[in-house]
Design an enzyme around this catalytic site. Structure first.
Site, PDB file in Angstrom:
ATOM      1  N   GLY A 128     -26.610  15.023 -52.454  1.00  0.00           N
ATOM      2  CA  GLY A 128     -25.916  15.990 -53.569  1.00  0.00           C
ATOM      3  C   GLY A 128     -24.178  14.830 -53.748  1.00  0.00           C
ATOM      4  CG  ASP A 187       6.981  18.077 -19.182  1.00  0.00           C
ATOM      5  OD1 ASP A 187       6.518  19.423 -18.633  1.00  0.00           O
ATOM      6  OD2 ASP A 187       6.598  17.110 -18.884  1.00  0.00           O
TER       7      ASP A 187
HETATM    8  C1  SPV Z   1       2.609  15.789 -21.001  1.00  0.00           C
HETATM    9  O1  SPV Z   1       1.680  15.138 -22.112  1.00  0.00           O
HETATM   10  O2  SPV Z   1       3.008  16.580 -20.623  1.00  0.00           O
HETATM   11  C2  SPV Z   1       1.522  14.182 -20.012  1.00  0.00           C
HETATM   12  C3  SPV Z   1       1.601  13.093 -20.027  1.00  0.00           C
HETATM   13  O3  SPV Z   1       2.044  15.274 -18.571  1.00  0.00           O
HETATM   14  S1  SPV Z   1       2.643  12.083 -19.494  1.00  0.00           S
HETATM   15  O4  SPV Z   1       4.447  13.051 -20.576  1.00  0.00           O
HETATM   16  O5  SPV Z   1       2.811  11.304 -19.672  1.00  0.00           O
HETATM   17  O6  SPV Z   1       3.379  11.872 -17.970  1.00  0.00           O
HETATM   18 MG    MG Z   2       2.694  16.740 -18.018  1.00  0.00          MG
END
Ligand code: SPV
Ligand code: MG
Length: 431
Positions: A90, A204
């Site tokens: 195609g 985090d």
């Molecule tokens: C994340 O991406 O949140 C991880 C991987 O846990 S690291 O940031 O390398 O711990």
């Molecule tokens: Mg993580």
């Protein structure tokens, strides 16, 4: 009788394919190649039926003389083997990444005077609907959830990229490039605690709770079909983890990775610069066992992440933990490191693989970034996660733009660094 060759990578035969066969029959005897699973997943959507089923389906088409398997995206080997007088296809492959396949066919045919025949691509409402139904099927929880296990069987290494929104999901879903005489795309998506939290302007530290993480996951699942691996942080309390396993499994997440830390979790990239506590082997094994007991399908994977190297507890501790976590039922091991070279990761994998040949190993090469996928696979690693690069590339670009607007009191100066919106929205599917 002249030889005509065409290659199909479809799960459903529709009038477009019959049109190709019927046109081919005007030139000679038609052989159809069925593209293998491992070749399809380099650039196309994941097959929803097996290769054997695809072969049987094509054998039934009137006018098809032979059905063979094509193992590579590019046609070098198949053309060398068959020496067809004609390849028929195609005309929809003239643009986009598939143009590289077209160029490859033309080059191979030119070498001995073979000819390419291109027929107008059939695209009507019926075919559009079939297409949409296949994509929809791939996105359904029961199909998507098991795809990571399927990929582990097919891929030398499952290439996984971080996503934290519908848009980043679409980038990872749809980006296909030409590479190493073939085409390449990501296989899976990683929903990182670091990037999901950062995108919300939060640290985090497991502050962004599961309800909020589920919103992100849902945004991604809503517009993509690739399998999702969730960064589940520590997994939290065992009593909570079991509920979360059930939720994740039900919505179609393929795997959760939980790390063997306890108390206030900080990101691993801080290593020993901040206070972090590793969980006991006994308690973490209990969490793994409880999670495995809670799940209802065989598809879902609980992957145990070992922080021994991050927390400088030594190789022996890492290996002991891997052994214990697998025994407790972990479906995979993630080994993490923040060294600049992959040496300690390779040492871990080489030792682990002497006693365990099959449990999938996952790595996140953020700090040892010179390592190639091929080197990782050679040490028995099955999944590579590019855990934060999309966010790290977007952030400086956005910051530069904000600064430039403030400095210039207008946007003209930066216009040529910006993507036109029409190019961005091309990613977004219309219903
Ligand atoms: C994340 O991406 O949140 C991880 C991987 O846990 S690291 O940031 O390398 O711990
Ligand atoms: Mg993580």
């Amino acid at each position: 009788m002249k030889k005509v060759y065409t290659c199909f990578c479809t799960d459903v035969i529709h009038e477009g394919h019959l049109n190709i066969i019927n046109n081919g029959l005007k030139y000679g005897e038609v052989t159809v190649g069925i593209l293998s699973d491992s070749a399809i997943i380099c650039y196309n959507r994941f097959p929803t039926v097996t290769m054997e089923e695809r072969i049987e389906m094509v054998k039934k088409i009137p006018g098809v003389s032979n059905v063979i398997v094509q193992n590579d995206v590019m046609y070098d080997n198949i053309i060398a083997e068959l020496k067809p007088d004609y390849v028929i296809h195609g005309d929809n492959w003239k643009n986009g990444p598939e143009a590289a396949i077209r160029d490859n066919v033309i080059k191979n045919l030119e070498a001995y005077g073979g000819q390419l025949i291109e027929v107008g691509y059939t695209y009507n409402d019926k075919i559009r609907r079939i297409d949409a139904q296949i994509t929809e099927k791939l996105a359904m929880p029961e199909f998507r959830r098991r795809r990571l296990r399927q990929l582990l069987k097919i891929c030398p290494i499952v290439k996984t990229c971080e996503v934290h929104s519908g848009l980043t999901g679409l980038i990872v879903e749809k980006t296909v490039v030409q590479s190493d005489n073939g085409l390449m795309q990501f296989d899976a998506m990683w929903i990182s605690s670091l990037c999901d939290s950062t995108d919300k302007g939060k640290p985090d530290i497991e502050l962004v709770d599961m309800s909020s993480r589920l919103r992100t996951i849902d945004d991604v699942l809503d517009v993509t079909t690739k399998p999702v691996i969730l960064d589940g942080d520590t997994g939290g309390l065992i009593e909570h983890f079991v509920y979360n396993v059930r939720t994740l499994e039900r919505i179609g997440v393929s795997a959760v990775i939980i790390e063997d830390k306890t108390g206030l979790k900080k990101n691993s990239l801080f290593g020993t610069e901040v206070l972090q506590t590793q969980d006991s082997i006994e308690h973490f094994c209990e969490k793994i066992r409880a999670g495995k007991e809670a799940q209802r399908t065989d598809d879902f994977m609980i992957i145990a992440r070992i922080e021994s190297l991050i927390l400088e507890q030594g190789m022996e501790d890492a290996i002991n933990r891997a052994r214990a976590y697998v025994k407790a039922g972990a479906d995979g091991i993630m080994i993490h490191s923040r060294q600049k070279t992959p040496d300690e990761i390779f040492r871990f994998c080489d030792i682990f693989r002497t006693e365990d040949k099959t449990t999938p190993i996952v790595v996140v090469p953020t700090s040892f970034n010179s390592v190639t996928e091929k080197e990782l696979a050679a040490h028995g690693i099955n999944i590579v996660i590019y855990a934060n690069q999309l966010m790290r590339s977007a952030f400086p670009a956005m910051q530069k733009t904000a600064e430039a607007i403030l400095k210039n009191h207008r946007t003209m100066e930066i216009e040529d660094t910006l993507m036109p919106f029409k190019d961005i929205i091309r990613l977004i599917d219309e219903i």
